[in-house]
Design a protein around this motif. Structure first.
Motif, PDB file in Angstrom:
ATOM      1  N   ALA A 256       1.188  -1.395  -0.197  1.00  0.00           N
ATOM      2  CA  ALA A 256       0.117   0.323  -0.042  1.00  0.00           C
ATOM      3  C   ALA A 256       0.922   1.186  -0.099  1.00  0.00           C
ATOM      4  O   ALA A 256       0.477   1.816  -0.340  1.00  0.00           O
ATOM      5  CB  ALA A 256      -0.707  -0.326   1.167  1.00  0.00           C
ATOM      6  N   VAL A 257       2.279   1.260   0.448  1.00  0.00           N
ATOM      7  CA  VAL A 257       2.718   2.184   0.742  1.00  0.00           C
ATOM      8  C   VAL A 257       3.822   3.021  -0.845  1.00  0.00           C
ATOM      9  O   VAL A 257       3.935   3.510  -0.893  1.00  0.00           O
ATOM     10  CB  VAL A 257       4.097   1.942   2.144  1.00  0.00           C
ATOM     11  CG1 VAL A 257       4.968   3.851   1.998  1.00  0.00           C
ATOM     12  CG2 VAL A 257       3.276   2.171   3.773  1.00  0.00           C
ATOM     13  N   ALA A 258       3.947   1.760  -1.580  1.00  0.00           N
ATOM     14  CA  ALA A 258       4.035   1.499  -2.942  1.00  0.00           C
ATOM     15  C   ALA A 258       3.308   2.437  -3.295  1.00  0.00           C
ATOM     16  O   ALA A 258       3.996   2.600  -4.307  1.00  0.00           O
ATOM     17  CB  ALA A 258       4.846   0.523  -2.997  1.00  0.00           C
ATOM     18  N   ARG A 259       2.036   1.271  -3.767  1.00  0.00           N
ATOM     19  CA  ARG A 259       1.144   1.933  -4.852  1.00  0.00           C
ATOM     20  C   ARG A 259       0.973   4.106  -4.562  1.00  0.00           C
ATOM     21  O   ARG A 259       0.816   4.812  -5.557  1.00  0.00           O
ATOM     22  CB  ARG A 259      -0.088   1.081  -4.348  1.00  0.00           C
ATOM     23  CG  ARG A 259      -0.237   0.514  -4.729  1.00  0.00           C
ATOM     24  CD  ARG A 259      -1.658  -0.517  -4.904  1.00  0.00           C
ATOM     25  NE  ARG A 259      -2.383  -0.397  -3.413  1.00  0.00           N
ATOM     26  CZ  ARG A 259      -2.164  -1.982  -2.763  1.00  0.00           C
ATOM     27  NH1 ARG A 259      -1.263  -2.936  -3.592  1.00  0.00           N
ATOM     28  NH2 ARG A 259      -2.670  -1.566  -1.416  1.00  0.00           N
ATOM     29  N   ARG A 260       0.695   4.028  -2.484  1.00  0.00           N
ATOM     30  CA  ARG A 260       0.894   5.396  -2.920  1.00  0.00           C
ATOM     31  C   ARG A 260       2.657   6.381  -3.653  1.00  0.00           C
ATOM     32  O   ARG A 260       1.805   7.410  -3.739  1.00  0.00           O
ATOM     33  CB  ARG A 260       0.690   5.814  -1.275  1.00  0.00           C
ATOM     34  CG  ARG A 260      -0.572   5.452  -0.297  1.00  0.00           C
ATOM     35  CD  ARG A 260      -0.782   5.928   0.902  1.00  0.00           C
ATOM     36  NE  ARG A 260       0.436   5.891   2.315  1.00  0.00           N
ATOM     37  CZ  ARG A 260       0.202   5.006   2.561  1.00  0.00           C
ATOM     38  NH1 ARG A 260      -1.098   3.902   2.399  1.00  0.00           N
ATOM     39  NH2 ARG A 260       0.778   4.688   3.666  1.00  0.00           N
ATOM     40  N   TYR A 261       3.197   5.642  -3.511  1.00  0.00           N
ATOM     41  CA  TYR A 261       4.326   6.275  -3.798  1.00  0.00           C
ATOM     42  C   TYR A 261       4.352   6.337  -5.297  1.00  0.00           C
ATOM     43  O   TYR A 261       5.125   7.914  -5.966  1.00  0.00           O
ATOM     44  CB  TYR A 261       6.058   5.797  -4.207  1.00  0.00           C
ATOM     45  CG  TYR A 261       6.857   5.654  -2.167  1.00  0.00           C
ATOM     46  CD1 TYR A 261       6.808   7.465  -1.830  1.00  0.00           C
ATOM     47  CD2 TYR A 261       6.516   4.454  -1.446  1.00  0.00           C
ATOM     48  CE1 TYR A 261       7.319   7.796  -0.638  1.00  0.00           C
ATOM     49  CE2 TYR A 261       7.619   4.943  -0.175  1.00  0.00           C
ATOM     50  CZ  TYR A 261       7.641   6.025   0.494  1.00  0.00           C
ATOM     51  OH  TYR A 261       7.466   6.794   1.108  1.00  0.00           O
ATOM     52  N   GLU A 262       4.075   5.721  -5.828  1.00  0.00           N
ATOM     53  CA  GLU A 262       4.034   5.193  -7.719  1.00  0.00           C
ATOM     54  C   GLU A 262       2.659   5.909  -7.923  1.00  0.00           C
ATOM     55  O   GLU A 262       2.276   6.949  -8.742  1.00  0.00           O
ATOM     56  CB  GLU A 262       3.272   3.350  -7.725  1.00  0.00           C
ATOM     57  CG  GLU A 262       3.516   3.404  -9.739  1.00  0.00           C
ATOM     58  CD  GLU A 262       3.967   3.318 -10.035  1.00  0.00           C
ATOM     59  OE1 GLU A 262       3.752   3.960 -10.955  1.00  0.00           O
ATOM     60  OE2 GLU A 262       4.949   2.225  -9.663  1.00  0.00           O
ATOM     61  N   GLU A 263       1.864   6.322  -7.043  1.00  0.00           N
ATOM     62  CA  GLU A 263       0.783   7.278  -7.335  1.00  0.00           C
ATOM     63  C   GLU A 263       0.881   9.071  -7.590  1.00  0.00           C
ATOM     64  O   GLU A 263       0.586   9.504  -8.864  1.00  0.00           O
ATOM     65  CB  GLU A 263      -0.740   6.866  -6.719  1.00  0.00           C
ATOM     66  CG  GLU A 263      -1.521   6.110  -7.466  1.00  0.00           C
ATOM     67  CD  GLU A 263      -2.084   5.153  -6.439  1.00  0.00           C
ATOM     68  OE1 GLU A 263      -2.451   5.854  -5.286  1.00  0.00           O
ATOM     69  OE2 GLU A 263      -3.039   4.151  -5.930  1.00  0.00           O
ATOM     70  N   ALA A 264       1.630   9.155  -6.325  1.00  0.00           N
ATOM     71  CA  ALA A 264       2.488  10.158  -6.586  1.00  0.00           C
ATOM     72  C   ALA A 264       3.909  10.689  -7.163  1.00  0.00           C
ATOM     73  O   ALA A 264       3.970  12.031  -7.243  1.00  0.00           O
ATOM     74  CB  ALA A 264       2.184  10.448  -4.587  1.00  0.00           C
ATOM     75  N   LEU A 265       4.520  10.034  -7.320  1.00  0.00           N
ATOM     76  CA  LEU A 265       5.508  10.253  -8.249  1.00  0.00           C
ATOM     77  C   LEU A 265       6.254   9.607  -9.485  1.00  0.00           C
ATOM     78  O   LEU A 265       6.622  10.243  -9.715  1.00  0.00           O
ATOM     79  CB  LEU A 265       6.712   9.765  -7.059  1.00  0.00           C
ATOM     80  CG  LEU A 265       6.592  10.175  -5.815  1.00  0.00           C
ATOM     81  CD1 LEU A 265       7.673   9.272  -5.091  1.00  0.00           C
ATOM     82  CD2 LEU A 265       7.237  11.291  -5.585  1.00  0.00           C
ATOM     83  N   ALA A 266       4.684   9.060 -10.042  1.00  0.00           N
ATOM     84  CA  ALA A 266       4.898   8.607 -11.280  1.00  0.00           C
ATOM     85  C   ALA A 266       5.165   9.601 -12.177  1.00  0.00           C
ATOM     86  O   ALA A 266       6.245   9.326 -13.143  1.00  0.00           O
ATOM     87  CB  ALA A 266       3.553   7.845 -11.677  1.00  0.00           C
ATOM     88  N   ASP A 267       4.910  10.524 -12.219  1.00  0.00           N
ATOM     89  CA  ASP A 267       4.846  11.956 -13.248  1.00  0.00           C
ATOM     90  C   ASP A 267       6.491  12.145 -13.540  1.00  0.00           C
ATOM     91  O   ASP A 267       7.422  13.142 -14.227  1.00  0.00           O
ATOM     92  CB  ASP A 267       3.998  13.141 -12.880  1.00  0.00           C
ATOM     93  CG  ASP A 267       4.221  13.661 -11.794  1.00  0.00           C
ATOM     94  OD1 ASP A 267       3.818  13.103 -10.689  1.00  0.00           O
ATOM     95  OD2 ASP A 267       4.668  15.108 -11.582  1.00  0.00           O
ATOM     96  N   LEU A 268       7.528  11.678 -12.039  1.00  0.00           N
ATOM     97  CA  LEU A 268       8.844  12.693 -12.266  1.00  0.00           C
ATOM     98  C   LEU A 268       9.194  12.555 -13.103  1.00  0.00           C
ATOM     99  O   LEU A 268      10.557  12.473 -13.256  1.00  0.00           O
ATOM    100  CB  LEU A 268       9.188  13.025 -10.682  1.00  0.00           C
ATOM    101  CG  LEU A 268       8.184  13.471 -10.170  1.00  0.00           C
ATOM    102  CD1 LEU A 268       8.706  13.562  -8.215  1.00  0.00           C
ATOM    103  CD2 LEU A 268       8.172  15.035 -10.190  1.00  0.00           C
ATOM    104  N   THR A 269       8.972  10.919 -13.593  1.00  0.00           N
ATOM    105  CA  THR A 269      10.275   9.872 -14.504  1.00  0.00           C
ATOM    106  C   THR A 269      10.306  10.897 -14.923  1.00  0.00           C
ATOM    107  O   THR A 269      11.832  11.259 -16.735  1.00  0.00           O
ATOM    108  CB  THR A 269       9.403   8.794 -14.876  1.00  0.00           C
ATOM    109  OG1 THR A 269       8.938   7.966 -13.477  1.00  0.00           O
ATOM    110  CG2 THR A 269      10.298   7.988 -15.707  1.00  0.00           C
TER     111      THR A 269
END
Length: 373
Positions: A256-269
């Motif tokens: 769940a923590v990983a999903r929150r990171y993915e959702e919040a940071l994906a655009d920074l790629t």
């Protein structure tokens, strides 16, 4: 408040009564070494993996060392592994008298590049030691084929992959034996050091029990073959036994923590140069750590530290570059992907009881730092 990459206190507050009850149970039992709690945990941990045996030892390093020794690895042998790992993996190999042989890793998932293993096999090769790093598994099918073809043993290093799956199989069930660590930071962590080796081979399990107990077999003071003092502590075993029942919930919390990171940071790629972890097809990632990459890693960490966010790098120095292993003869540039990753990777806070407010502060601060670079 300083934010750190790991903190056990939130979890302890939730589980304090059970943890203290475990300690009291052992202290009141009348047996503090290799008693009922160790036996119960060994049985439960073996059952969790669908394995016949589990042998508890004092730490993950000795799980690697004794696991290899029980599989027949010793002086003059070679063990193929990776340099992109915690030093204890290699310390365990060296402790047997064998020589570590390193292969490079994949750039996108940080795991052993299994395509390079065949070329590293020599007449002295005795075992393959894949490291299931950061919470997901190495591509095991090609390694299994190589092991069968060349008559090699496989010891899985599962220190960071409790409960992870590869194509439906649990980490620790795809080799001849598997080494686990229960260091407090692990997915299944104790309140001190601890480790175990899981196997379904009766002879290997018998050798492990003898090795962990000075080399004695049943009769105290009678050494069959010199071994070690490497026993899992009763208190840690009782705590781990209780926490094992919560392992799947710990994994769900990490995911769940990983999903929150993915959702919040994906655009920074695209906009900030931040590369997020990749889950390999067929893998079920348990996120022991959440490792990201940035070309200006050191500047990012310095800026985050100034904002009270203290992160770490797993690992800043590949094992083959350490002075303690220079005798192995690996020159700079010999493992180019491993060496490149060591300059770029860092870990974001990751543990199942990570407060959302702490994660949100980490995310917002990281976004601000990357925008300012």
């Amino acid at each position: 408040m300083t934010i750190r990459v790991w903190d056990y206190l939130p979890e302890y507050e939730k589980e304090k009564d059970d943890i203290l009850a475990a300690v009291e149970k052992v202290f009141a039992s009348g047996q503090l070494i290799l008693g009922a709690s160790v036996r119960a945990f060994e049985e439960a941990f073996a059952d969790y993996h669908g394995a016949r045996f589990c042998v508890g030892v004092d730490n993950g390093t000795n799980a690697v060392k004794l696991g290899l020794q029980a599989l027949g690895v010793g002086p003059g042998d070679e063990v193929i592994t990776v340099s992109n790992t915690a030093a204890p993996t290699v310390v365990g190999i060296v402790g047997t008298g064998a020589t570590p042989v390193f292969v490079d890793v994949n750039e996108d998932d940080f795991l052993m590049d299994v395509g390079k293993v065949s070329a590293a096999i020599t007449p002295r090769t005795k075992a393959l030691l894949p490291v299931h790093l950061y919470g997901q598994c190495v591509d095991m099918a090609p390694l299994q084929r190589l092991a069968e073809e060349h008559g090699l043993k496989i010891l899985e290093d599962c220190a960071q992959s409790h409960g992870a799956h590869y194509k439906g199989q649990l980490a620790g069930t795809m080799g001849d034996a598997a080494a686990f660590s229960f260091y407090p930071t692990k997915v299944l962590g104790g309140y001190g050091d601890g480790g175990a080796v899981v196997t379904s081979d009766e002879g290997t399990a018998a050798a492990l029990r003898q090795l962990r107990y000075y080399g004695m077999e049943k009769v105290y003071y009678v050494v069959r073959s010199p071994g070690h003092n490497s026993r899992l502590d009763e208190v840690q075993a009782e705590i781990l036994l209780r926490k094992l029942g919560r392992l799947d919930s710990y994994i769900a919390g990490r995911q769940a923590v990983a999903r929150r990171y993915e959702e919040a940071l994906a655009d920074l790629t695209e906009t900030g140069g931040l590369l997020l972890p990749r889950t390999v097809a067929g893998n079920d990632h348990v996120y022991y750590v959440y490792v990201v990459r940035h070309a200006r890693r050191d500047a990012v960490l310095e800026a985050l530290s100034a904002e009270g966010i203290s992160l770490n790098v797993s690992y800043p120095w590949p094992v083959h570059t350490m002075s303690g292993f220079e005798h192995l003869g690996y020159a700079p540039g010999s493992l180019p992907v491993t060496e490149k990753l060591a300059t770029q990777i860092f870990s974001l806070p990751m543990y199942p009881s990570l407060p959302e407010s702490v994660q949100e502060r980490t995310i917002s601060t990281l976004r601000g730092v990357l925008a300012s670079l």
